[in-house]
Design an enzyme around this catalytic site. Structure first.
Site, short mmCIF file in Angstrom:
data_model
loop_
_atom_site.label_atom_id
_atom_site.label_comp_id
_atom_site.label_asym_id
_atom_site.label_seq_id
_atom_site.Cartn_x
_atom_site.Cartn_y
_atom_site.Cartn_z
N THR A 100 -3.47 3.20 13.38
CA THR A 100 -4.00 2.26 14.36
C THR A 100 -3.76 2.73 15.79
O THR A 100 -2.82 3.49 16.05
CB THR A 100 -3.31 0.89 14.15
OG1 THR A 100 -3.52 0.06 15.29
CG2 THR A 100 -1.80 1.04 13.98
N ASP A 101 -4.59 2.22 16.72
CA ASP A 101 -4.36 2.52 18.14
C ASP A 101 -3.13 1.80 18.69
O ASP A 101 -2.65 2.13 19.78
CB ASP A 101 -5.60 2.16 18.99
CG ASP A 101 -6.02 0.69 18.91
OD1 ASP A 101 -5.38 -0.08 18.17
OD2 ASP A 101 -6.99 0.32 19.61
N GLU A 102 -2.61 0.81 17.93
CA GLU A 102 -1.51 0.01 18.45
C GLU A 102 -0.21 0.81 18.60
O GLU A 102 0.70 0.39 19.31
CB GLU A 102 -1.28 -1.22 17.56
CG GLU A 102 -2.56 -2.04 17.45
CD GLU A 102 -2.39 -3.43 16.86
OE1 GLU A 102 -1.29 -3.99 16.96
OE2 GLU A 102 -3.38 -3.96 16.32
N TYR B 11 4.88 -4.47 13.58
CA TYR B 11 3.76 -3.83 12.89
C TYR B 11 3.49 -2.44 13.46
O TYR B 11 3.48 -1.44 12.72
CB TYR B 11 2.49 -4.69 13.00
CG TYR B 11 1.22 -3.93 12.66
CD1 TYR B 11 0.99 -3.44 11.38
CD2 TYR B 11 0.24 -3.68 13.64
CE1 TYR B 11 -0.17 -2.74 11.08
CE2 TYR B 11 -0.92 -2.98 13.33
CZ TYR B 11 -1.12 -2.50 12.05
OH TYR B 11 -2.27 -1.79 11.75
N LYS C 5 3.92 1.32 11.77
CA LYS C 5 2.82 2.28 11.62
C LYS C 5 3.16 3.59 12.35
O LYS C 5 2.85 4.68 11.86
CB LYS C 5 1.52 1.69 12.18
CG LYS C 5 0.91 0.58 11.35
CD LYS C 5 0.48 0.98 9.95
CE LYS C 5 -0.71 1.92 9.92
NZ LYS C 5 -1.16 2.17 8.51
P1 NAD Z 1 -5.37 -5.44 4.86
O1 NAD Z 1 -4.11 -6.17 5.14
O2 NAD Z 1 -6.66 -6.20 4.80
O3 NAD Z 1 -5.25 -4.65 3.47
C1 NAD Z 1 -4.11 -3.95 3.09
C2 NAD Z 1 -4.21 -3.66 1.60
O4 NAD Z 1 -3.05 -2.91 1.21
C3 NAD Z 1 -4.23 -4.91 0.73
O5 NAD Z 1 -5.21 -4.79 -0.28
C4 NAD Z 1 -2.83 -4.94 0.12
O6 NAD Z 1 -2.78 -5.57 -1.17
C5 NAD Z 1 -2.50 -3.46 0.04
N1 NAD Z 1 -1.05 -3.20 0.03
C6 NAD Z 1 -0.12 -3.75 0.84
N2 NAD Z 1 1.10 -3.26 0.53
C7 NAD Z 1 0.92 -2.36 -0.48
C8 NAD Z 1 1.79 -1.50 -1.21
N3 NAD Z 1 3.10 -1.49 -0.97
N4 NAD Z 1 1.26 -0.69 -2.16
C9 NAD Z 1 -0.08 -0.72 -2.43
N5 NAD Z 1 -0.95 -1.52 -1.77
C10 NAD Z 1 -0.46 -2.32 -0.81
O7 NAD Z 1 -5.44 -4.28 5.95
P2 NAD Z 1 -6.70 -3.59 6.63
O8 NAD Z 1 -7.08 -4.34 7.84
O9 NAD Z 1 -7.72 -3.29 5.59
O10 NAD Z 1 -6.03 -2.22 7.12
C11 NAD Z 1 -6.00 -1.07 6.29
C12 NAD Z 1 -5.29 0.05 7.01
O11 NAD Z 1 -5.97 0.34 8.23
C13 NAD Z 1 -3.85 -0.27 7.40
O12 NAD Z 1 -3.07 0.87 7.22
C14 NAD Z 1 -3.95 -0.64 8.88
O13 NAD Z 1 -2.74 -0.35 9.55
C15 NAD Z 1 -5.07 0.26 9.32
N6 NAD Z 1 -5.85 -0.21 10.48
C16 NAD Z 1 -6.37 -1.48 10.50
C17 NAD Z 1 -7.15 -1.90 11.58
C18 NAD Z 1 -7.78 -3.27 11.62
O14 NAD Z 1 -8.39 -3.64 12.64
N7 NAD Z 1 -7.72 -4.07 10.55
C19 NAD Z 1 -7.39 -1.01 12.65
C20 NAD Z 1 -6.83 0.28 12.60
C21 NAD Z 1 -6.08 0.67 11.50
P1 TYD Z 2 -5.72 -9.69 15.60
O1 TYD Z 2 -7.05 -9.90 14.94
O2 TYD Z 2 -4.51 -10.32 15.00
O3 TYD Z 2 -5.53 -8.12 15.78
P2 TYD Z 2 -4.42 -7.29 16.63
O4 TYD Z 2 -3.32 -8.19 17.04
O5 TYD Z 2 -3.99 -6.29 15.61
O6 TYD Z 2 -5.16 -6.70 17.80
O7 TYD Z 2 -5.84 -10.20 17.11
C1 TYD Z 2 -6.80 -9.69 17.99
C2 TYD Z 2 -6.58 -10.31 19.34
O8 TYD Z 2 -6.86 -11.72 19.24
C3 TYD Z 2 -5.13 -10.21 19.80
O9 TYD Z 2 -5.11 -10.00 21.20
C4 TYD Z 2 -4.54 -11.57 19.47
C5 TYD Z 2 -5.73 -12.50 19.60
N1 TYD Z 2 -5.69 -13.69 18.71
C6 TYD Z 2 -5.89 -14.99 19.27
O10 TYD Z 2 -6.07 -15.14 20.49
N2 TYD Z 2 -5.86 -16.05 18.42
C7 TYD Z 2 -5.64 -15.93 17.07
O11 TYD Z 2 -5.59 -16.96 16.35
C8 TYD Z 2 -5.47 -14.61 16.53
C9 TYD Z 2 -5.23 -14.42 15.06
C10 TYD Z 2 -5.51 -13.53 17.39
#
Ligand code: NAD
Ligand code: TYD
Length: 352
Positions: free
Chosen positions: A132-134, A158, A162
């Protein structure tokens, strides 16, 4: 075939669906099925022999070793993680276990498997870590977007977990020569997004007549990318990325949260107007800010574009319309993910 971890979650499921649709190479999908894992995301693959689902934990080294030995994948793509910042603030333990300890056990199992491959298979093998960019921390309003060399400055449990996993992946390349690739992507949105994250939460709450909780002043900026564009970037990096390299993935689409919420309301006003004729905007409710809330993320994705020719296919306008339509067309999916466990989280987190 390839091994995907976390393939029942939001991005992982989109990746598996797109992978099988675009290239058809078989996938073994290892997922623990936490609250965020949902096999309904993969229901369309029920009769597809190219998808093998295995319930298990990336932290279970022996189980991962058995999977690798049985299926002999040519690549591992690691999505498995705890992914929600707010949950990491309430309880960081699971984030440390899965994102750090789990990634370590996965890397150990992969290192042993890779070490035992014949030279041609060893050379062709890839371990792609999805991050992630975070990890880069928060930007000021005039700062340049994150490049791959930006220093790591994670601010939440988080992002810290990561960041730690990224460092382990890097070290396994540097120390053991494991052929790794890392992608650091901005905020994704799209189908199958669990409604605890901003965009799906706003859609689901709006339709249910509930408040739309905006943290603080709503002026925090994120860089939003349609999930299928993230999937195409991962496919491209897996195919042609240089070993040991990091690639930032982003949509060139910085927006303050309140603009995102207004965009969702505008689309719902058009596609599913409220019975009383009022805008969904009237449901917006400013609530207490997230502790340590990062103010701004922005991704510079030029390396990926210049080296590998990747660009997002969707604009925010096209992607958000597809997303809102998907939620309107899948009320059953929404109803099913709102289990008791999810309702408990919403009640506790938004209680104040
Ligand atoms: P998500 O929470 O929707 O899905 C995570 C999945 O991993 C779930 O299916 C969960 O059951 C599985 N999981 C959790 N712990 C596990 C373990 N110990 N062993 C096996 N499986 C396990 O997450 P997401 O949003 O799909 O993100 C996927 C990946 O992409 C993550 O690594 C996250 O850090 C990264 N990412 C997410 C975003 C975003 O905007 N959602 C952006 C950049 C990177
Ligand atoms: P989120 O979807 O949780 O992603 P991340 O924190 O990983 O960027 O949140 C996106 C942005 O939206 C973040 O700045 C927090 C804000 N947010 C709200 O304002 N209200 C909410 O209920 C949630 C879940 C997020």
């Amino acid at each position: 075939m390839i091994l995907v971890t976390g393939g029942a979650g939001f991005i992982g499921a989109n990746f598996v669906l797109d992978w099988l649709a675009t290239c058809g190479e078989p996938v073994v999908n290892l997922d623990k099925l936490t609250y965020a894992g949902n096999l309904e995301n993969l229901a369309s693959l029920a009769r597809d022999a190219g998808h093998v689902f295995v319930r298990g934990d990336i932290g279970d080294g022996a189980a991962v070793a058995r999977l690798l030995a049985t299926h002999q994948p040519r690549a591992v793509v690691n999505f498995a993680a705890e992914s929600h910042v707010d949950r990491s603030i309430h309880g960081p333990g699971d984030f440390i276990q899965t994102n750090i300890v789990g990634t370590f056990h996965l890397l150990e199992a992969v290192r042993a498997y890779w070490g035992g491959l014949a030279a041609p298979e060893q050379a062709a093998f890839r371990f792609l870590h999805v991050s992630t960019d975070e990890v880069y921390g928060s930007l000021g309003p005039g700062d340049a977007a994150f490049t791959e060399t930006h220093r790591y400055q994670p601010n939440s449990p988080y992002s810290a977990s990561k960041a730690a996993s990224d460092h382990l992946v890097r070290a396994y390349h540097h120390t053991y020569g494991l052929p790794v690739l890392t992608t650091n992507c901005s905020n994704n949105y799209g189908p199958y997004h669990f409604p605890e994250k901003l965009i799906p939460l706003m859609i689901v709450n709006a339709l249910a007549g509930k408040p739309l909780p905006v943290y603080g002043d709503g002026m925090q900026v994120r860089d939003w990318l349609y999930v299928k564009d993230h999937c195409s970037a991962i496919r491209r990096v897996l195919e042609a990325g240089r070993l040991g390299e990091v690639y930032n993935v982003g949509g060139w689409n910085e927006m303050p949260n309140i603009d995102i919420v207004n965009a969702v309301c505008r689309l719902l006003d058009e596609l599913r107007p409220r019975a009383d004729g009022q805008s969904y905007r009237t449901q917006i409710s400013y609530v207490a800010d997230r502790p340590g809330h990062d103010r701004r993320y922005a991704i510079d994705a030029r390396k990926l574009e210049q080296e590998l020719g990747w660009k997002p296919a969707e604009t925010f306008e096209s992607g958000i319309r597809k997303t809102v339509l998907w939620y309107l067309e899948h009320p059953q999916w929404v109803a099913h993910v709102q289990t008791g466990a999810y309702r408990d989280w919403v009640k506790t987190h938004y209680a104040a």
